[in-house]
Motif scaffolding. Structure first.
Motif, PDB file in Angstrom:
ATOM      1  N   CYS B 157       0.806  -1.233   0.000  1.00 39.64           N
ATOM      2  CA  CYS B 157       0.000   0.000   0.000  1.00 39.64           C
ATOM      3  C   CYS B 157       0.829   1.269   0.000  1.00 39.64           C
ATOM      4  CB  CYS B 157      -0.935   0.040   1.204  1.00 39.64           C
ATOM      5  SG  CYS B 157      -2.157  -1.257   1.123  1.00 39.64           S
ATOM      6  N   THR B 158       2.143   1.145   0.126  1.00 36.61           N
ATOM      7  CA  THR B 158       2.921   2.381   0.219  1.00 36.61           C
ATOM      8  C   THR B 158       2.987   3.071  -1.146  1.00 36.61           C
ATOM      9  OG1 THR B 158       4.748   0.862   0.138  1.00 36.61           O
ATOM     10  CG2 THR B 158       4.407   2.069   2.219  1.00 36.61           C
ATOM     11  N   LEU B 159       2.448   4.273  -1.152  1.00 35.95           N
ATOM     12  CA  LEU B 159       2.430   5.078  -2.371  1.00 35.95           C
ATOM     13  C   LEU B 159       3.495   6.159  -2.256  1.00 35.95           C
ATOM     14  CD1 LEU B 159      -1.263   6.023  -3.224  1.00 35.95           C
ATOM     15  CD2 LEU B 159       0.322   4.650  -4.579  1.00 35.95           C
ATOM     16  N   ALA B 160       3.971   6.586  -3.409  1.00 30.03           N
ATOM     17  CA  ALA B 160       4.816   7.788  -3.405  1.00 30.03           C
ATOM     18  C   ALA B 160       3.973   8.941  -2.884  1.00 30.03           C
ATOM     19  CB  ALA B 160       5.286   8.060  -4.831  1.00 30.03           C
ATOM     20  N   PRO B 161       4.616   9.995  -2.345  1.00 30.50           N
ATOM     21  CA  PRO B 161       3.832  11.114  -1.789  1.00 30.50           C
ATOM     22  C   PRO B 161       2.909  11.737  -2.837  1.00 30.50           C
ATOM     23  CG  PRO B 161       6.166  11.686  -1.976  1.00 30.50           C
ATOM     24  CD  PRO B 161       6.056  10.220  -2.228  1.00 30.50           C
ATOM     25  N   GLN B 162       1.723  12.090  -2.402  1.00 30.58           N
ATOM     26  CA  GLN B 162       0.699  12.624  -3.306  1.00 30.58           C
ATOM     27  C   GLN B 162       0.200  13.976  -2.799  1.00 30.58           C
ATOM     28  OE1 GLN B 162      -0.739  10.621  -5.999  1.00 30.58           O
ATOM     29  NE2 GLN B 162       0.966   9.225  -5.571  1.00 30.58           N
ATOM     30  N   LEU B 163      -0.246  14.801  -3.703  1.00 30.22           N
ATOM     31  CA  LEU B 163      -1.008  15.992  -3.343  1.00 30.22           C
ATOM     32  C   LEU B 163      -2.482  15.646  -3.543  1.00 30.22           C
ATOM     33  CD1 LEU B 163       0.826  18.978  -5.098  1.00 30.22           C
ATOM     34  CD2 LEU B 163       0.998  18.237  -2.715  1.00 30.22           C
ATOM     35  N   THR B 164      -3.293  16.001  -2.571  1.00 28.60           N
ATOM     36  CA  THR B 164      -4.728  15.746  -2.705  1.00 28.60           C
ATOM     37  C   THR B 164      -5.441  17.057  -2.990  1.00 28.60           C
ATOM     38  OG1 THR B 164      -4.466  14.054  -1.044  1.00 28.60           O
ATOM     39  CG2 THR B 164      -6.727  14.692  -1.580  1.00 28.60           C
ATOM     40  N   LEU B 165      -6.138  17.125  -4.104  1.00 31.62           N
ATOM     41  CA  LEU B 165      -6.858  18.345  -4.495  1.00 31.62           C
ATOM     42  C   LEU B 165      -8.353  18.079  -4.452  1.00 31.62           C
ATOM     43  CD1 LEU B 165      -4.003  18.585  -5.934  1.00 31.62           C
ATOM     44  CD2 LEU B 165      -5.182  19.882  -7.708  1.00 31.62           C
ATOM     45  N   ALA B 166      -9.091  18.955  -3.788  1.00 31.25           N
ATOM     46  CA  ALA B 166     -10.542  18.771  -3.729  1.00 31.25           C
ATOM     47  C   ALA B 166     -11.185  18.996  -5.090  1.00 31.25           C
ATOM     48  CB  ALA B 166     -11.151  19.721  -2.699  1.00 31.25           C
ATOM     49  N   MET B 167     -10.501  19.702  -5.949  1.00 28.11           N
ATOM     50  CA  MET B 167     -10.942  19.874  -7.332  1.00 28.11           C
ATOM     51  C   MET B 167      -9.687  20.064  -8.177  1.00 28.11           C
ATOM     52  SD  MET B 167     -12.456  23.757  -7.128  1.00 28.11           S
ATOM     53  CE  MET B 167     -12.646  24.019  -8.894  1.00 28.11           C
ATOM     54  N   PRO B 168      -9.751  19.778  -9.466  1.00 27.23           N
ATOM     55  CA  PRO B 168      -8.508  19.704 -10.239  1.00 27.23           C
ATOM     56  C   PRO B 168      -7.965  21.052 -10.697  1.00 27.23           C
ATOM     57  CG  PRO B 168     -10.361  19.090 -11.616  1.00 27.23           C
ATOM     58  CD  PRO B 168     -10.933  19.364 -10.272  1.00 27.23           C
TER      59      PRO B 168
END
Ligand code: FAD
Ligand code: SF4
Ligand code: SF4
Lengths: 415, 501, 142
Positions: B157-168
């Protein structure tokens, strides 16, 4: 029996009643009113003559005021004696009122000069009450020649009020200038000139030696013919009632900042009292309406068991004649007394700021009086001049010379 | 001297019957166009200074003002339009490079306007976003190529670091210095409230804004202004700026006069020195060099933050993007040639680079072909003007969009294109304190939030129309697009069919 | 009670508030008709010390000195709002003498005018607040 008694029914009395009721809604209040009228705006009597107001608008409070406040008013009744031990007030109708707390708000009375021949004058009056104004209204006609003795605030206001109704007005005064208690020669000259431009004649540094009917013989040798005489040489605090009861009295009834007299449960407020003058730190009779109300209110709150202090009184006047306005306040210390004066002079305009010991203590403004309250607040709040940009404030009135914090707090908060 | 005269571009039209001489225009115009003449009691105007920012028009309480294009016409022809003639005059006067700001104003093709979006009819029914859940969230960063299992047969389950955007959508890089403190605060607060990101640009991050770090992308540009450990640690992602759409191939220059106070401190250069960003990074001459910087930054931030590499859309963009993907970057940002700028030489802005649409299509296509599309996310910018542009960009293959000009418009920008003068009347592209205060971040952030909220609704409606309820399933879905007025070659590059096909 | 508060940080010194105030209290429905070629008498004033600007209007003090001092009972407190009955005012300016903010002034007829939060005019809520382009004046509970 619990009862508040207020002697007098002027503005100080109203302040007292409203102060009482802000704390205590129940205990009955009895007001002893020598005058037969509900409270009115005393300073408006000259405006009444001038036609700028009417009897209806002169009411200081709405018609249902006493009823709403739960007050019994004894109109046309005078208090004649206070017995602080028995806690009673004797009235001139023979009754006696017991009180749990008493406020003496008897105001002041015009002082009648003992001039020879005064009795021979046909139409004479003082200028203090509504009845005085109504009497004057009746006495004058467009041909009347009015002689006013006294060029103080009351005499000059009376002159302004009467001018349009009469033929001529002459004002005499022992002093060498008008408004001698609040203006120096320089400022007084501006005011005098303005009044003279409005047909008011002055005889200064002169006084009436004797009257012979409608003729006044002056010290200077001149004579004045008149048909209505107004005596406006000054007022005296109505303090005799208190003095007779053994209460400490100087020029007025001495009070502390809670408006307590030297006798317990007896308070005094308004023109009859002598309270602290914040501009000099001494006690003075401050015979002006704002102080009357605020002292009365302070007395009322304390009488009802609340806690209030009024230590921000000072002499101050805002007075206008035919569009020329004069504002004065506080104490003027001369350079000899360690004071510092800042002055500005222009045609029809004067500005004098008096400071001492790092505080503003007094001022005089003639002609230009915009926003003068900002200066008044410096005296009232005793704001040290080194905490503001006084150099700037001297020249132009604004809030800019105050510290940013002070300004932001005042304009951005509830004050 | 007459030969130097260039007739003003705009005319101030004051309706004397409405003007009440309140002098608000005079107080509000930093270009000092308006003045009051006490002798006549009239307001006067010096239109030669007018940049048509509309500040006076917007504030005039009686609507007595309008600014119109002056109709004093030069004898132009198709080969020598007025603008070019005037530019010749100006250069003959000044002998200098022409400067301008904001995006390319020339009528070059805007492909977004030639692309149309699909909607469902009968089959694959559309979805009503007011009734059905609609996912607009996107994650930016490296995605695994395939599902992997560990020894115990569990999922890795280890993912590279991500940015989470509520909208694109994100606010793209605008440096503190090129725009004001209050503009930055507006962007930061809006990004925070919206669950998206804003970008510091190359001027460093003011200490007051570290608290918005969760929603901040910190930029590392060729000048390396304001870059230090805390700065890198403060952001949610780090962007290496290789190029900018408005001025590909050249660096930046913030005059020393603007390097004062907080700006100098934030940029870590002394007051009054010019802030010169070199055209290239002097330590990057190859993909390998770029890789070194990418990994240095990852190392410095313990591999916790995605690294973005931003490049301008230029001719070989597909090959360049392929290289960047291989350099280890988590996200590639591509800036099209209509992108805005605080200051650029006019000739560069108007003639260098390519539009974002074909660049995006080409890059997405190339990365897919090379089987490395999952290794990076794609963010595109350079004149994304509406929710429709966003939807089209995503269908063309982007993960998200960067907006700058649209955000500035929300903050009050009237596109007068005189940012480079430093006298922005709207308090955006200026450092003059009396002008900066004109942008109250309470208002600025609210307006940005409202704009983005509106776009989000529109994005959801467009998605719903297509029968798509998750933005992820729109990405690269070029079947949802059709072209009009496009030739074969353009359609081929964009990878879309013509309308009717 | 809602009051007007001023944040000098955001005041631009544009003085629009003064004009919106004068208009709101003019009784006219068109600003041009109300204000053109006339001196204006706004109930607030923008002070400018060369750097900082801010609008000053009545603070609606909890213990209003002007109300206590008015010799004509023209000033009163109505649900927290210090209001003036201009028919009663006799232009003595005692209120101007006592107001620590200089928030009262008179018009060309000599009668005192002051901010009444626009509650007594056709606008119904402070026009300066609505007209301020930068939220430097706000109307709120604090
Ligand atoms: C013409 C004029 C103009 C003025 N102009 C101004 C001005 O512009 N600004 C300003 O601030 N001030 C002005 N003043 C002063 C102001 O009116 C007084 O300071 C104020 O009215 C004092 O209020 P008070 O309640 O203390 O006294 P008063 O108003 O004098 O009330 C006292 C009352 O007590 C009654 N009374 C006295 N003795 C007894 C007793 N034994 N039993 C029962 N009742 C008694 C009196 O009849 C009187 O009605 C002016 C005064 C006059 C006369
Ligand atoms: S309208 Fe607002 S910004 Fe303009 S002067 Fe008034 S308070 Fe200041
Ligand atoms: S000027 Fe008018 S409102 Fe002010 S104290 Fe005098 S009468 Fe009252």
């Amino acid at each position: 029996m619990q009862r508040y008694v207020v002697i007098g029914n002027g503005v100080a009395a109203v302040g007292c009643i409203e102060g009482l009721r802000s704390v205590d809604g129940a205990t009955p209040i009895t007001v002893v009113s020598a005058e037969k009228h509900p409270v009115y705006c005393r300073p408006l009597i000259s405006y009444y003559l001038e036609g700028k107001t009417d009897r209806d608008k002169m009411q200081y409070r709405p018609g249902d005021f006493y009823q709403k406040m739960g007050c019994e008013v004894l109109y046309g009744v005078s208090a004649v004696r206070i017995d602080p031990l028995a806690k009673t007030v004797a009235l001139n109708n023979g009754d006696s009122l017991s009180y749990s707390a008493l406020c003496v708000a008897t105001g002041s009375s015009p002082f009648l000069p003992p001039i020879a021949g005064l009795d021979s004058v046909r139409q004479k009056c003082t200028f203090m009450t509504l009845d005085d104004a109504l009497a004057l209204e009746k006495a004058v006609n467009p041909a009347s020649q009015v002689l006013i003795v006294g060029a103080g605030l009351i005499g000059l206001k009376c002159a302004e009020g009467l001018l349009a109704r009469v033929g001529s007005i002459t004002v005499c005064d022992l002093a060498d200038r008008v408004l001698s208690s609040i203006l120096d020669n320089d400022c007084a000259a501006v005011v005098q000139k303005h009044l003279e431009d409005h047909r008011i004649r002055f005889m200064l540094s002169d006084s009436v030696e004797r009257f012979e009917g409608d003729k006044a013989y002056m010290k200077s040798g001149a004579t004045v013919d008149f048909d209505v005489l107004v005596a406006a040489v000054g007022v005296r605090a109505n303090a005799a009632l208190a003095k007779d009861a053994g209460i400490a009295v100087n020029r007025g009834i001495l009070v502390n900042n809670q408006m307590q007299t030297s006798v317990s449960d007896v308070y005094a407020a308004g023109d009859c009292a002598e309270g602290e003058d914040v501009s000099c730190g001494e006690k003075r009779v401050l015979a002006i309406m704002p102080n009357a109300y605020m002292q009365g209110r302070c007395a009322g709150i304390n009488m009802a068991g609340g806690s209030e202090a009024f230590n921000k009184g000072m002499p101050m006047n805002s007075i206008g004649f035919f569009g020329l306005h004069v504002m004065t306040a506080g104490t003027y210390y001369s350079p000899e007394a360690g004071g510092d004066v800042y002055e500005e002079t222009a045609a029809g305009m004067r500005k004098k700021l008096f400071s001492r010991g790092g505080f503003l203590t007094g001022f005089v403004f003639v002609g230009k009086t915009e926003r003068v309250g900002i200066y008044t607040s410096l005296i009232r709040e005793r704001i040290p001049l080194n905490t503001i940009n006084y150099e700037l404030l001297k020249k132009a009135v604004s809030l800019a010379p105050f510290s940013d914090d002070y300004r932001r707090e005042r304009l951005g908060g509830v004050v | 001297m007459r030969i130097e005269y260039v007739y003003p571009e705009f005319e101030v039209v004051r309706n004397e019957a409405r003007c009440i001489q309140c002098r608000v225009c005079e107080r509000q115009c930093a270009n000092e166009v308006h003045s009051f003449d006490p002798d006549t009691g009239l307001m006067l105007s010096d239109e030669s200074k007018c940049v048509n920012c509309q500040r006076c028009v917007a504030l005039c309480p009686t609507r007595a003002l309008k600014i119109v294009k002056s109709d004093c016409a030069l004898r132009e022809n198709a080969n020598w339009p007025q603008g070019l003639i005037k530019e010749i005059y100006k250069q003959a006067n000044s002998g200098g490079v022409l400067l301008s700001s904001m995006g390319n104003p020339n009528p070059l093709p805007v492909y977004w306007d030639k692309i149309l979006i699909n909607a469902s009819q009968v089959t694959n029914p559309s979805i009503d976003p007011l009734r059905e859940p609609m996912e607009t969230r996107v994650f930016l960063g490296k995605k695994p190529a395939k599902v992997e299992r560990d020894e115990g047969d569990g999922l890795k389950c280890t993912l590279a670091p991500q940015l989470t955007l509520a909208m694109p959508v994100m606010f793209s890089a605008m440096s503190y210095g090129s725009i004001s403190y209050n503009a930055h605060e507006s962007l930061a607060r809006a990004a925070d409230a919206l669950g998206i990101y804003y970008n510091t640009g190359e001027g460093g991050l003011h200490e007051d804004f570290y608290r918005y770090g969760q929603n901040t992308i910190v930029q590392v540009a060729s000048g390396r202004f304001g870059v230090h450990k805390d700065y890198l640690a403060a952001g949610a992602a780090i962007e290496i700026k290789m190029g900018q759409g408005a001025k590909p191939g050249i660096g930046g220059h913030l005059p020393g006069a603007k390097i004062v106070g907080d700006i100098s401190r934030t940029r870590m250069i002394s007051e009054g020195t010019d802030a010169i960003s070199p055209a290239p990074h002097h330590d990057i001459y190859s993909i390998e060099d770029l890789r070194q910087l990418v990994y240095s930054l990852k190392e410095a931030t313990e591999y916790k933050k995605p690294i973005i590499v931003k490049v301008a859309a230029v001719h070989n963009i597909a090959a360049i993007a392929g290289g960047i993907a291989r350099s280890g970057a988590d996200i590639i940002a591509i800036d099209g040639f209509r992108g805005g700028t605080g200051a650029a030489p006019t000739r560069i802005r108007d003639n260098v680079g390519i539009p974002i649409e074909p660049a995006l299509a080409a890059v997405d296509q190339r990365l897919r072909e090379e089987g490395i599309r999952n290794q990076t996310s794609l963010v595109v910018g350079g004149s994304i003007r509406s929710a429709a542009d966003v939807v089209k960009a995503i269908a063309l293959g982007a993960d998200a969009c960067y907006i700058a000009t649209a955000a500035l418009l929300a903050l009050g920008c009237h596109l007068c294109r005189s940012c480079h003068t430093g006298k922005c009347n709207w308090g955006i592209a200026t450092q003059r304190p009396d002008l900066v205060k004109r942008l109250n971040p309470d208002i600025g952030s609210e307006r940005l939030i409202r704009l983005m909220t509106a776009w989000k609704h529109e994005i959801m409606e467009l998605m719903g129309g297509m029968g798509i309820n998750s933005i992820e399933s729109l990405r690269g879905n070029r079947l949802m697009l059709r072209g009009v007025n496009l030739n074969e070659k353009e359609l081929e590059i964009l990878g879309i069919s013509h309308a009717g096909e | 009670m809602k009051r007007i508060f001023v944040n000098e940080k955001w005041c631009l010194g544009c003085r629009l508030c003064e004009y919106y105030c004068a208009f709101a209290n003019s009784g006219e429905i068109n600003m041009v008709k109300a204000l053109k070629d006339k001196p204006i008498y706004p109930r607030l004033r923008v002070e400018d010390d060369g750097g900082v600007t801010y609008a000053v209007s009545c603070r609606h003090c909890t213990d209003p000195l002007c109300v206590r001092s008015c010799i004509a009972a023209a000033l009163s407190v109505d649900a927290g709002v210090v209001t003036i009955d201009r028919d009663r005012c006799v232009s003595c300016y005692t209120c101007i003498l006592v107001c620590p903010y200089g928030a009262l002034a008179h018009d060309d007829a000599g009668v005192v005018r002051k901010c009444e939060l626009c509650l007594n005019n056709a606008i119904g809520q402070p026009a300066c607040v609505a007209g301020c382009p930068n939220r430097a004046i706000v109307y709120e509970e604090r």
